[in-house]
Design a protein around this motif. Structure first.
Motif, PDB file in Angstrom:
ATOM      1  N   VAL A 131      -8.330  -8.627   5.966  1.00 17.12           N
ATOM      2  CA  VAL A 131      -7.624  -7.475   5.425  1.00 17.12           C
ATOM      3  C   VAL A 131      -7.460  -7.644   3.919  1.00 17.12           C
ATOM      4  O   VAL A 131      -7.417  -8.764   3.405  1.00 17.12           O
ATOM      5  CB  VAL A 131      -6.224  -7.279   6.067  1.00 17.12           C
ATOM      6  N   GLU A 132      -7.372  -6.517   3.241  1.00 18.39           N
ATOM      7  CA  GLU A 132      -7.087  -6.507   1.804  1.00 18.39           C
ATOM      8  C   GLU A 132      -6.206  -5.301   1.523  1.00 18.39           C
ATOM      9  O   GLU A 132      -6.471  -4.202   2.016  1.00 18.39           O
ATOM     10  CB  GLU A 132      -8.394  -6.418   1.000  1.00 18.39           C
ATOM     11  N   PHE A 133      -5.135  -5.523   0.753  1.00 20.53           N
ATOM     12  CA  PHE A 133      -4.175  -4.456   0.499  1.00 20.53           C
ATOM     13  C   PHE A 133      -3.417  -4.754  -0.789  1.00 20.53           C
ATOM     14  O   PHE A 133      -3.287  -5.907  -1.190  1.00 20.53           O
ATOM     15  CB  PHE A 133      -3.203  -4.305   1.679  1.00 20.53           C
ATOM     16  N   PRO A 134      -2.882  -3.701  -1.427  1.00 21.44           N
ATOM     17  CA  PRO A 134      -2.073  -3.911  -2.632  1.00 21.44           C
ATOM     18  C   PRO A 134      -0.601  -4.152  -2.274  1.00 21.44           C
ATOM     19  O   PRO A 134      -0.079  -3.579  -1.322  1.00 21.44           O
ATOM     20  CB  PRO A 134      -2.232  -2.598  -3.394  1.00 21.44           C
ATOM     21  N   ALA A 160      -2.339  -5.917 -11.850  1.00 10.98           N
ATOM     22  CA  ALA A 160      -2.050  -4.739 -12.669  1.00 10.98           C
ATOM     23  C   ALA A 160      -0.558  -4.734 -13.000  1.00 10.98           C
ATOM     24  O   ALA A 160       0.265  -5.209 -12.217  1.00 10.98           O
ATOM     25  CB  ALA A 160      -2.428  -3.459 -11.923  1.00 10.98           C
ATOM     26  N   CYS A 161      -0.229  -4.200 -14.165  1.00  6.68           N
ATOM     27  CA  CYS A 161       1.164  -4.113 -14.616  1.00  6.68           C
ATOM     28  C   CYS A 161       1.487  -2.660 -14.918  1.00  6.68           C
ATOM     29  O   CYS A 161       0.628  -1.902 -15.349  1.00  6.68           O
ATOM     30  CB  CYS A 161       1.369  -4.918 -15.902  1.00  6.68           C
ATOM     31  N   ALA A 174       0.827  -1.209   0.000  1.00  7.38           N
ATOM     32  CA  ALA A 174       0.000   0.000   0.000  1.00  7.38           C
ATOM     33  C   ALA A 174       0.864   1.262   0.000  1.00  7.38           C
ATOM     34  O   ALA A 174       0.582   2.222   0.697  1.00  7.38           O
ATOM     35  CB  ALA A 174      -0.962  -0.004   1.185  1.00  7.38           C
ATOM     36  N   GLY A 175       1.953   1.239  -0.754  1.00  6.68           N
ATOM     37  CA  GLY A 175       2.817   2.404  -0.889  1.00  6.68           C
ATOM     38  C   GLY A 175       3.870   2.561   0.190  1.00  6.68           C
ATOM     39  O   GLY A 175       4.588   3.556   0.208  1.00  6.68           O
ATOM     40  N   PHE A 218      -0.254  -6.618  -7.018  1.00  6.33           N
ATOM     41  CA  PHE A 218      -1.144  -7.717  -6.671  1.00  6.33           C
ATOM     42  C   PHE A 218      -2.097  -7.247  -5.568  1.00  6.33           C
ATOM     43  O   PHE A 218      -1.704  -6.450  -4.724  1.00  6.33           O
ATOM     44  CB  PHE A 218      -0.339  -8.902  -6.127  1.00  6.33           C
ATOM     45  N   ARG A 219      -3.299  -7.742  -5.587  1.00  5.22           N
ATOM     46  CA  ARG A 219      -4.276  -7.445  -4.542  1.00  5.22           C
ATOM     47  C   ARG A 219      -4.273  -8.649  -3.606  1.00  5.22           C
ATOM     48  O   ARG A 219      -4.604  -9.757  -4.019  1.00  5.22           O
ATOM     49  CB  ARG A 219      -5.644  -7.249  -5.185  1.00  5.22           C
ATOM     50  N   ILE A 220      -3.896  -8.442  -2.360  1.00  4.61           N
ATOM     51  CA  ILE A 220      -3.827  -9.512  -1.371  1.00  4.61           C
ATOM     52  C   ILE A 220      -5.043  -9.410  -0.447  1.00  4.61           C
ATOM     53  O   ILE A 220      -5.310  -8.342   0.091  1.00  4.61           O
ATOM     54  CB  ILE A 220      -2.531  -9.419  -0.528  1.00  4.61           C
TER      55      ILE A 220
END
Length: 167
Positions: free
Chosen positions: A88-91, A151-152, A21-22, A159-161
């Motif tokens: 939880v969900e995060f990139p 996403a690329c 998430a950055g 990736f979405r986890i």
């Protein structure tokens, strides 16, 4: 720095960055004493997301790395664990930089005229880096993901986890 992935006196990969998430994860421990295999443990800082907040140290990341000299490949496996009691969900994003630098240039930190670096490209689900050296040797690097990214972008993947409680 002189870190990276080398082959025949050429540094193929000079940057390999992971973020949640950055935010960069916090390294807890690492072991690479066997030379060709390594293991790292990371955790998260507090992550502010549009859907809420993930408290620090709720996510565990186990990163296993194997360097296979026979197949000329580097294998990484990342395992994400939720130590919290809520889903939880995060990139997660992974970025790479490949400049195909000569080892002597890296050691002396001097800039030399190099060959032609092609812009990274996505081809058939893999991220490709190419270089045409002054020495007339063409070098390339392909990065595969399994599962494929959500996403690329130019030099990485996201990736979405999604993890359930204690998952």
């Amino acid at each position: 720095h002189g870190f990276g992935l080398y082959y025949h006196d050429c540094r193929y990969v000079s940057a390999y960055e992971l973020d949640l998430a950055g935010h960069k994860p916090t390294r807890l421990v690492g072991s690479g004493e066997r030379g060709y295999i390594a293991m790292f443990q990371f955790t998260n800082l507090e992550l502010e997301l549009g859907s809420g907040c993930i408290q620090r140290e709720r996510i565990g990341i186990k990163w296993e790395r194997l360097l296979d000299g026979k197949s000329l490949a580097l294998y990484d496996r990342l395992l994400f664990q939720n130590f919290g009691l809520e889903s939880v969900e995060f990139p997660v994003s992974i970025r790479f930089h490949a400049a195909f630098e000569d080892i002597f240039s890296v050691r002396e930190q001097r800039l030399e005229e190099s060959g032609r670096i092609h812009a990274p490209s996505w081809e058939e689900g893999r991220l490709c880096f190419r270089y045409e050296g002054k020495d007339k040797v063409h070098r390339s690097l392909s990065i595969y993901f399994d599962p494929g990214p959500d996403a690329c972008d130019r030099a990485g993947a996201t990736f979405r986890i999604a993890l359930g409680p204690r998952d």
